[in-house]
Design a protein around this motif. Sequence first.
Motif, PDB file in Angstrom:
ATOM      1  N   GLN A  43     -78.935 -55.882 -24.950  1.00 33.32           N
ATOM      2  CA  GLN A  43     -80.118 -56.101 -24.121  1.00 33.32           C
ATOM      3  C   GLN A  43     -80.418 -57.586 -23.986  1.00 33.32           C
ATOM      4  OE1 GLN A  43     -81.801 -53.656 -22.456  1.00 33.32           O
ATOM      5  NE2 GLN A  43     -80.165 -52.347 -23.225  1.00 33.32           N
ATOM      6  N   ASN A  44     -80.384 -58.084 -22.757  1.00 30.49           N
ATOM      7  CA  ASN A  44     -80.800 -59.445 -22.396  1.00 30.49           C
ATOM      8  C   ASN A  44     -80.127 -60.541 -23.223  1.00 30.49           C
ATOM      9  OD1 ASN A  44     -82.308 -61.065 -20.615  1.00 30.49           O
ATOM     10  ND2 ASN A  44     -83.794 -61.467 -22.234  1.00 30.49           N
ATOM     11  N   VAL A  45     -78.812 -60.468 -23.352  1.00 33.58           N
ATOM     12  CA  VAL A  45     -78.088 -61.499 -24.094  1.00 33.58           C
ATOM     13  C   VAL A  45     -77.447 -62.503 -23.138  1.00 33.58           C
ATOM     14  CG1 VAL A  45     -77.624 -60.032 -26.087  1.00 33.58           C
ATOM     15  CG2 VAL A  45     -75.950 -60.168 -24.256  1.00 33.58           C
ATOM     16  N   ASP A  46     -77.217 -63.689 -23.630  1.00 33.84           N
ATOM     17  CA  ASP A  46     -76.530 -64.733 -22.894  1.00 33.84           C
ATOM     18  C   ASP A  46     -75.045 -64.360 -22.874  1.00 33.84           C
ATOM     19  OD1 ASP A  46     -75.024 -67.062 -22.269  1.00 33.84           O
ATOM     20  OD2 ASP A  46     -76.621 -68.358 -23.007  1.00 33.84           O
ATOM     21  N   VAL A  47     -74.523 -64.025 -21.703  1.00 32.31           N
ATOM     22  CA  VAL A  47     -73.152 -63.522 -21.586  1.00 32.31           C
ATOM     23  C   VAL A  47     -72.143 -64.539 -22.124  1.00 32.31           C
ATOM     24  CG1 VAL A  47     -72.754 -64.262 -19.201  1.00 32.31           C
ATOM     25  CG2 VAL A  47     -71.565 -62.268 -20.081  1.00 32.31           C
ATOM     26  N   ASN A  65     -66.236 -70.138 -21.285  1.00 31.33           N
ATOM     27  CA  ASN A  65     -66.374 -71.403 -20.556  1.00 31.33           C
ATOM     28  C   ASN A  65     -66.667 -71.196 -19.072  1.00 31.33           C
ATOM     29  OD1 ASN A  65     -65.795 -73.261 -22.709  1.00 31.33           O
ATOM     30  ND2 ASN A  65     -63.679 -72.547 -22.598  1.00 31.33           N
ATOM     31  N   ASN A  66     -66.333 -70.015 -18.542  1.00 26.60           N
ATOM     32  CA  ASN A  66     -66.465 -69.748 -17.114  1.00 26.60           C
ATOM     33  C   ASN A  66     -67.716 -68.965 -16.738  1.00 26.60           C
ATOM     34  OD1 ASN A  66     -63.161 -68.987 -17.689  1.00 26.60           O
ATOM     35  ND2 ASN A  66     -63.671 -70.757 -16.443  1.00 26.60           N
ATOM     36  N   LEU A  67     -68.554 -68.603 -17.699  1.00 27.79           N
ATOM     37  CA  LEU A  67     -69.637 -67.663 -17.425  1.00 27.79           C
ATOM     38  C   LEU A  67     -71.027 -68.213 -17.706  1.00 27.79           C
ATOM     39  CD1 LEU A  67     -68.027 -64.515 -19.041  1.00 27.79           C
ATOM     40  CD2 LEU A  67     -68.239 -64.991 -16.603  1.00 27.79           C
ATOM     41  N   ARG A  68     -71.990 -67.674 -16.970  1.00 23.71           N
ATOM     42  CA  ARG A  68     -73.401 -67.904 -17.242  1.00 23.71           C
ATOM     43  C   ARG A  68     -74.145 -66.668 -16.765  1.00 23.71           C
ATOM     44  NH1 ARG A  68     -75.082 -72.266 -13.871  1.00 23.71           N
ATOM     45  NH2 ARG A  68     -75.863 -70.724 -12.428  1.00 23.71           N
ATOM     46  N   GLY A  69     -75.195 -66.276 -17.476  1.00 26.07           N
ATOM     47  CA  GLY A  69     -76.028 -65.160 -17.049  1.00 26.07           C
ATOM     48  C   GLY A  69     -76.567 -64.373 -18.222  1.00 26.07           C
ATOM     49  N   ASN A  70     -77.476 -63.443 -17.906  1.00 24.88           N
ATOM     50  CA  ASN A  70     -78.052 -62.555 -18.908  1.00 24.88           C
ATOM     51  C   ASN A  70     -77.500 -61.158 -18.689  1.00 24.88           C
ATOM     52  OD1 ASN A  70     -79.702 -64.553 -20.069  1.00 24.88           O
ATOM     53  ND2 ASN A  70     -81.137 -64.329 -18.372  1.00 24.88           N
ATOM     54  N   MET A  71     -77.042 -60.545 -19.780  1.00 22.12           N
ATOM     55  CA  MET A  71     -76.342 -59.275 -19.666  1.00 22.12           C
ATOM     56  C   MET A  71     -77.058 -58.165 -20.415  1.00 22.12           C
ATOM     57  SD  MET A  71     -72.378 -58.342 -20.646  1.00 22.12           S
ATOM     58  CE  MET A  71     -72.518 -58.672 -22.381  1.00 22.12           C
ATOM     59  N   ASN A  72     -77.053 -57.002 -19.802  1.00 23.92           N
ATOM     60  CA  ASN A  72     -77.412 -55.742 -20.435  1.00 23.92           C
ATOM     61  C   ASN A  72     -76.167 -54.876 -20.330  1.00 23.92           C
ATOM     62  OD1 ASN A  72     -80.256 -56.233 -20.918  1.00 23.92           O
ATOM     63  ND2 ASN A  72     -80.508 -56.079 -18.709  1.00 23.92           N
ATOM     64  N   ALA A  73     -75.854 -54.130 -21.387  1.00 24.66           N
ATOM     65  CA  ALA A  73     -74.656 -53.302 -21.338  1.00 24.66           C
ATOM     66  C   ALA A  73     -74.728 -52.176 -22.357  1.00 24.66           C
ATOM     67  CB  ALA A  73     -73.410 -54.149 -21.610  1.00 24.66           C
ATOM     68  N   PHE A  98     -72.397 -52.206 -17.372  1.00 27.66           N
ATOM     69  CA  PHE A  98     -73.034 -53.502 -17.532  1.00 27.66           C
ATOM     70  C   PHE A  98     -73.867 -53.913 -16.323  1.00 27.66           C
ATOM     71  CE2 PHE A  98     -69.385 -54.662 -15.068  1.00 27.66           C
ATOM     72  CZ  PHE A  98     -69.821 -55.725 -14.284  1.00 27.66           C
ATOM     73  N   SER A  99     -74.753 -54.868 -16.585  1.00 28.28           N
ATOM     74  CA  SER A  99     -75.541 -55.532 -15.554  1.00 28.28           C
ATOM     75  C   SER A  99     -75.651 -56.991 -15.967  1.00 28.28           C
ATOM     76  CB  SER A  99     -76.939 -54.913 -15.470  1.00 28.28           C
ATOM     77  OG  SER A  99     -77.810 -55.750 -14.750  1.00 28.28           O
ATOM     78  N   ILE A 100     -75.353 -57.906 -15.053  1.00 24.90           N
ATOM     79  CA  ILE A 100     -75.507 -59.337 -15.314  1.00 24.90           C
ATOM     80  C   ILE A 100     -76.459 -59.896 -14.267  1.00 24.90           C
ATOM     81  CG2 ILE A 100     -74.387 -61.594 -15.446  1.00 24.90           C
ATOM     82  CD1 ILE A 100     -71.825 -60.152 -16.286  1.00 24.90           C
ATOM     83  N   LYS A 101     -77.528 -60.536 -14.751  1.00 21.59           N
ATOM     84  CA  LYS A 101     -78.513 -61.168 -13.869  1.00 21.59           C
ATOM     85  C   LYS A 101     -78.449 -62.673 -14.050  1.00 21.59           C
ATOM     86  CE  LYS A 101     -81.614 -57.246 -13.976  1.00 21.59           C
ATOM     87  NZ  LYS A 101     -82.924 -56.738 -14.372  1.00 21.59           N
ATOM     88  N   ASN A 102     -78.821 -63.401 -13.002  1.00 20.53           N
ATOM     89  CA  ASN A 102     -78.802 -64.874 -13.019  1.00 20.53           C
ATOM     90  C   ASN A 102     -77.418 -65.387 -13.401  1.00 20.53           C
ATOM     91  OD1 ASN A 102     -81.618 -64.961 -12.460  1.00 20.53           O
ATOM     92  ND2 ASN A 102     -81.989 -64.543 -14.627  1.00 20.53           N
ATOM     93  N   GLY A 103     -76.402 -64.754 -12.871  1.00 20.75           N
ATOM     94  CA  GLY A 103     -75.035 -65.055 -13.264  1.00 20.75           C
ATOM     95  C   GLY A 103     -74.382 -66.154 -12.459  1.00 20.75           C
ATOM     96  N   ALA A 104     -73.344 -66.704 -13.065  1.00 20.64           N
ATOM     97  CA  ALA A 104     -72.534 -67.710 -12.380  1.00 20.64           C
ATOM     98  C   ALA A 104     -71.120 -67.684 -12.946  1.00 20.64           C
ATOM     99  CB  ALA A 104     -73.135 -69.090 -12.534  1.00 20.64           C
ATOM    100  N   LEU A 105     -70.179 -68.025 -12.101  1.00 17.26           N
ATOM    101  CA  LEU A 105     -68.785 -68.214 -12.480  1.00 17.26           C
ATOM    102  C   LEU A 105     -68.512 -69.704 -12.312  1.00 17.26           C
ATOM    103  CD1 LEU A 105     -66.296 -66.639 -13.382  1.00 17.26           C
ATOM    104  CD2 LEU A 105     -65.727 -66.290 -10.977  1.00 17.26           C
ATOM    105  N   ILE A 106     -68.169 -70.368 -13.411  1.00 12.00           N
ATOM    106  CA  ILE A 106     -68.095 -71.824 -13.443  1.00 12.00           C
ATOM    107  C   ILE A 106     -66.675 -72.281 -13.750  1.00 12.00           C
ATOM    108  CG2 ILE A 106     -69.011 -73.890 -14.580  1.00 12.00           C
ATOM    109  CD1 ILE A 106     -71.364 -71.939 -15.458  1.00 12.00           C
TER     110      ILE A 106
END
Length: 169
Positions: A43-47, A65-73, A98-106
């Motif tokens: 619940q609401n973890v930093d992916v 290194n490539n990820l950003r966002g908050n995950m529920n799974a 899973f669900s990722i919010k405020n995500g980014a691929l970096i």
Amino acid sequence: FGPNECDIEKVILSHAGGNLSITGNVRQVNTRYNQANTKLDVQNVDVRKVFYAFDNFGQDGITYNNLRGNMNANADLIFGINSSARIIPGSIEGTVDFSIKNGALIKFLPLERIQNFAFQNRDLSNISFAELTNKLTVKDNEVHIPRMEIASTAITMYVEGVYGYKKNT
């Protein structure tokens, strides 16, 4: 359980800015291999921190290194653990909702390479996206991805198929 098994009733951890709940068991198969059967509720973890803590789940395609966002799974997984307490690559089987919010691929190299000949006016080195949701199936070094929409700052597209840890993507 016998002397080579450990039952995990329920462990609740605060980790990566959220909470993880784990139930399952670990069974020693031999001196170098343990099998874990787990149910995870995240619940609401930093992916990014989760991928780092779990050693990128035994794969090297998309890493912390490539990820950003908050995950529920919610995950139901079976996997091998070696004598160094690391997940054995290719041993993970199960499902991950899973669900990722405020995500980014970096700085994901395969996308950055595409930018050289397509989407030249878009920044593919830092792609933000709307909420991602899906139920993945993991087996035999492959992640099966049912059709899902990815609405991002670079493009909106639908993705489905198989991601192979080593081949068959």
